[in-house]
Scaffold this motif. Structure first.
Motif, PDB file in Angstrom:
ATOM      1  N   VAL A 149       0.833  -1.203   0.000  1.00 41.67           N
ATOM      2  CA  VAL A 149       0.000   0.000   0.000  1.00 41.67           C
ATOM      3  C   VAL A 149       0.870   1.257   0.000  1.00 41.67           C
ATOM      4  O   VAL A 149       0.595   2.224  -0.718  1.00 41.67           O
ATOM      5  CB  VAL A 149      -0.940  -0.016   1.224  1.00 41.67           C
ATOM      6  N   GLY A 150       1.934   1.250   0.819  1.00 37.21           N
ATOM      7  CA  GLY A 150       2.797   2.423   0.888  1.00 37.21           C
ATOM      8  C   GLY A 150       3.476   2.719  -0.439  1.00 37.21           C
ATOM      9  O   GLY A 150       3.595   3.879  -0.852  1.00 37.21           O
ATOM     10  N   LEU A 174       4.959   6.894   7.698  1.00 36.06           N
ATOM     11  CA  LEU A 174       4.428   5.905   8.633  1.00 36.06           C
ATOM     12  C   LEU A 174       3.132   5.343   8.067  1.00 36.06           C
ATOM     13  O   LEU A 174       2.224   6.100   7.706  1.00 36.06           O
ATOM     14  CB  LEU A 174       4.171   6.565   9.991  1.00 36.06           C
ATOM     15  N   THR A 175       3.040   4.028   7.971  1.00 34.66           N
ATOM     16  CA  THR A 175       1.779   3.379   7.589  1.00 34.66           C
ATOM     17  C   THR A 175       1.186   2.751   8.835  1.00 34.66           C
ATOM     18  O   THR A 175       1.752   1.810   9.394  1.00 34.66           O
ATOM     19  CB  THR A 175       2.003   2.305   6.512  1.00 34.66           C
ATOM     20  N   VAL A 208       8.074  12.443  11.603  1.00 32.10           N
ATOM     21  CA  VAL A 208       7.916  11.945  10.236  1.00 32.10           C
ATOM     22  C   VAL A 208       7.047  12.906   9.440  1.00 32.10           C
ATOM     23  O   VAL A 208       6.296  13.709  10.003  1.00 32.10           O
ATOM     24  CB  VAL A 208       7.295  10.532  10.224  1.00 32.10           C
ATOM     25  N   ALA A 209       7.168  12.803   8.113  1.00 39.58           N
ATOM     26  CA  ALA A 209       6.437  13.731   7.253  1.00 39.58           C
ATOM     27  C   ALA A 209       4.933  13.572   7.392  1.00 39.58           C
ATOM     28  O   ALA A 209       4.178  14.541   7.281  1.00 39.58           O
ATOM     29  CB  ALA A 209       6.860  13.524   5.803  1.00 39.58           C
ATOM     30  N   GLY A 210       4.486  12.344   7.621  1.00 39.54           N
ATOM     31  CA  GLY A 210       3.060  12.103   7.748  1.00 39.54           C
ATOM     32  C   GLY A 210       2.799  10.634   7.964  1.00 39.54           C
ATOM     33  O   GLY A 210       3.711   9.805   7.973  1.00 39.54           O
ATOM     34  N   ALA A 211       1.532  10.318   8.167  1.00 37.81           N
ATOM     35  CA  ALA A 211       1.110   8.934   8.360  1.00 37.81           C
ATOM     36  C   ALA A 211       0.066   8.589   7.310  1.00 37.81           C
ATOM     37  O   ALA A 211      -0.819   9.396   7.010  1.00 37.81           O
ATOM     38  CB  ALA A 211       0.532   8.723   9.760  1.00 37.81           C
ATOM     39  N   VAL A 212       0.180   7.378   6.765  1.00 38.53           N
ATOM     40  CA  VAL A 212      -0.780   6.873   5.784  1.00 38.53           C
ATOM     41  C   VAL A 212      -1.631   5.809   6.471  1.00 38.53           C
ATOM     42  O   VAL A 212      -1.096   4.822   6.985  1.00 38.53           O
ATOM     43  CB  VAL A 212      -0.077   6.282   4.556  1.00 38.53           C
TER      44      VAL A 212
END
Length: 686
Positions: A278-279, A447-448, A467-471
């Motif tokens: 998915v990432g 981050l997933t 971290v830049a963001g989370a998925v």
């Protein structure tokens, strides 16, 4: 109509996660069914039935089933290894006692010399005469009389699982194979594992324990997979029944029963593979996977779209030196218990309330406040879970936190928020172990977050880790089951051959690689792959002379000539420098040794297409279901959203709560969530 439905089933302690893909209609369904720990086959077949019911199909339409199992994992975590026997070379009776030095908390603590308990007591070890040297040459012939005596002793003692590990059997399996023949003749009811089948790699202690772990779980895994395969055949006829392996691939159940140790991290591996898939589809090739469950959280690193591997893994108390996805597990999940230490500090986990009695809000007899209770109390999860199947008793959670808050001298909300903060920091520390401690900058990763409880920590972890963001992928509670449908068949083969690079016998190395590829080729042929489909990936373990452990690097295809050997050497210097900050590329006095040669056989399986959402106009109001009071540093009326109604391009601003069947994501104030065309919700600081 031909068979066209693929099903992935991941069995957990509380729920069994199911993803089914109708390849004709392009339709995918997900659900959860209760696990049945007393007999996991019951829960498995219920999951198959639930998937077919959602698709309106029958068992005859199933084309393949892939399974992530915890049967081997649970046995090792519980220390349930049964009455094992061990056969080793004469004079090596105490190899398990000698073990390895282990200093888990650094040289400053009092546990300077730590050894795990023996997996086999010394009185159940039998020695057999005969000796090979490190090249596999026979120094003393195999002693038939002592082998027969050992086999008869095991039979008389009623010991029906035996591991065999002779000195230097990685170089020549002949003595071990003869021991198996003796056991078959003298003790036909005995289940036997040979080190030359399980791990053809040097280091006697690790090879011995890995072989014994394989023997310990073999009867249980064989029975379990045999029952499932029989029931699937009875309902759906002959079809592929695949099992997830720790190395990030799958293999048929028929292959797994010969080496069940390869499934010891079956469940966590499936989650890491699903998150990597998915990432990567979302545009990230460097991903931290965070699989939050009820009892624990599993974290892993994805580099170049592939989870990183290790051969230094451990399950429970037992080292298992087989290729496995490098997963770190921490006792931080929805059921983690909040408690006050004797010195008055608030602690969270690692002890868990589990599925039974579970958190206080489950109203099943739980007596201690948990992470889930904190979320319920603060309004960050709905007053019911799994679409209303599990109603939550928020008042019970409140009563438990009133007592905890009184012990801490805090108000109710501060105590609950503190529990969630500590739980997230426990998860963050696990992430630092697989990034910072391995020379990786966590800020370079996305981050997933998935699993039932993973998305609950997404905003806090973005804040804590930088971290830049989370998925958060669609159906995050079922991503592990989805990962089972997105992986290839993989089998690993290894052979120890220690030589200095300057003296490398390239022809001999080429012969070993050819032998390993032939073994991999035969296994893929048994799995039904045509010759043109089979792929072989080479690698090698190298080290500087005098080092105790190796670094694995890719080895190119083609003849093993000077150019190939030098390419492997250059890759070793590069990887050593990346891992440890230095190398001896230009200092030839530091000799380099080749240690292990490896081949992975790969059989490709068609991966599912990710569904795409229709485009929205950026306004998520059509997905809004109402609002409720939630606590984010203060009580605030917080809008709630049904994730299934969000569209690509929709944007949400915190505070908000996004709810779906298997999970919930609270969006904190100061954070923004955006929905992409694949249905992922990306969370970033505003």
């Amino acid at each position: 109509m031909s068979a066209h439905i693929r099903i992935g089933i991941d069995t957990g302690g509380t729920f069994t996660d199911v993803v089914a893909l109708d390849e004709h209609a392009g339709r995918q369904v997900t659900t959860k069914t209760p696990s049945t720990p007393d007999d996991p086959t019951v829960g498995f077949m219920h999951a198959v039935a639930a998937a077919l019911d959602l698709l309106g199909a029958d068992a005859g339409q199933i084309s393949a089933v892939t399974h992530g199992t915890t049967v081997a994992t649970n046995a090792l975590l519980e220390g349930d290894v049964g009455d094992l026997g061990f056969v080793t070379t004469q004079g090596f009776r105490f190899v398990l006692e000698i073990a390895r030095q282990s200093v888990p908390d650094g040289y400053g603590n009092s546990y300077f010399w730590v050894k795990p308990d023996r997996i086999v007591p010394v009185h159940r070890v039998r020695e057999v005469g005969g000796r090979l040297d490190h090249t596999g040459s026979c120094v003393r012939p195999f002693d038939e009389a002592s082998a027969v005596a050992a086999a008869r002793w095991f039979r008389e003692q009623g010991i029906t699982c035996v591991g065999v590990c002779f000195l230097h059997a990685y170089a020549n399996p002949a003595h071990e194979q003869r021991m198996r023949e003796v056991l078959a003749a003298e003790h036909p009811d005995c289940v036997v594992s040979l080190s030359s089948d399980v791990l053809r790699e040097y280091r006697e202690y690790e090879r011995s324990v890995t072989t014994l772990v394989d023997a310990a779980v073999k009867p249980r895994v064989t029975r379990y997979l045999g029952r499932i395969a029989g029931q699937l055949r009875a309902q759906a006829g002959d079809m592929p029944f695949m099992v997830m392996k720790s190395n990030g691939g799958v293999a048929s159940a028929d292959e797994i029963v010969h080496q069940p140790i390869t499934t010891v991290l079956s469940g966590p591996a499936a989650g890491a593979l699903g998150a990597a898939y998915v990432g990567t589809a979302a545009g990230h090739d460097r991903v931290i996977t965070l699989d939050g469950g009820g009892t624990s959280t599993d974290v892993a690193v994805v580099l170049g779209s592939e989870p990183t591997l290790t051969t230094e893994g451990q399950v429970g108390a037992y080292p298992s030196k087989i290729p496995m996805i490098d997963v770190v597990t921490v006792g931080a999940g929805g059921g983690s218990v909040a408690w006050v230490a004797p010195e008055g500090n608030l602690k969270v986990g690692p002890r868990s309330a589990g599925a039974v009695p579970g958190p206080l809000c489950y109203a099943q007899g739980g007596a201690e406040p948990t992470v889930t209770d904190a979320h319920a109390l603060l309004g960050r999860i709905p007053p019911h879970l799994l679409g209303g199947r599990i109603p939550l008793d928020v008042h019970a959670a409140r009563r438990g936190f009133e007592a905890l808050a009184a012990d801490l001298g805090l108000d109710l909300e501060a105590a609950a928020a503190g529990v969630l903060e500590i739980n997230a920091w426990n998860q963050a520390n696990a992430i630092r172990r697989i990034t910072v401690q391995r020379g990786l900058d966590v800020r370079d990763f996305a981050l997933t977050a998935f699993g039932g409880s993973g998305p609950l920590s997404a905003c806090t972890l973005v804040d804590v880790l930088g971290v830049a963001g989370a998925v958060v992928p669609p159906d995050p509670g079922n991503l592990s089951a989805f990962g089972l449908l997105a992986v290839d068949v993989k089998n690993d083969y290894v052979r120890t051959r220690v030589e200095q690079h300057a003296d490398l016998d390239r022809d001999a190395v080429g012969v070993v690689y050819a032998q390993l590829e032939a073994e991999a080729d035969a296994a893929l042929a048994r799995e039904g792959f045509a010759a043109a489909e089979r792929r072989f990936v080479r690698s090698a373990d190298l080290r500087y002379y005098g080092q105790a452990f190796e670094v694995r690097v890719h080895a190119p295809d083609g003849p093993v000539d000077a150019d190939l050997a030098d390419a492997v050497l250059a890759a070793f210097h590069d990887e050593h420098e990346r891992l440890y900050g230095y190398c001896y590329r230009h200092q030839p006095e530091h000799a380099v040794e080749w240690v292990n040669l490896r081949v992975t056989g790969v059989g490709p399986i068609r991966t599912p297409e990710l569904a795409r959402l229709p485009a929205g106009d950026g306004d998520p109001s059509a997905a809004r279901t109402g609002s409720r009071r939630a606590y984010f540093d203060a009580w605030v009326e917080t809008p709630t959203f049904d994730r299934s109604k969000l569209r690509a391009g929709d944007e949400l601003t915190g505070p908000a709560v996004v709810e779906e069947f298997g999970s919930t994501m609270p969006l904190h104030p100061g954070f923004v969530a955006r929905v992409d065309e694949l249905g992922n919700v990306t969370v970033e600081k505003g």
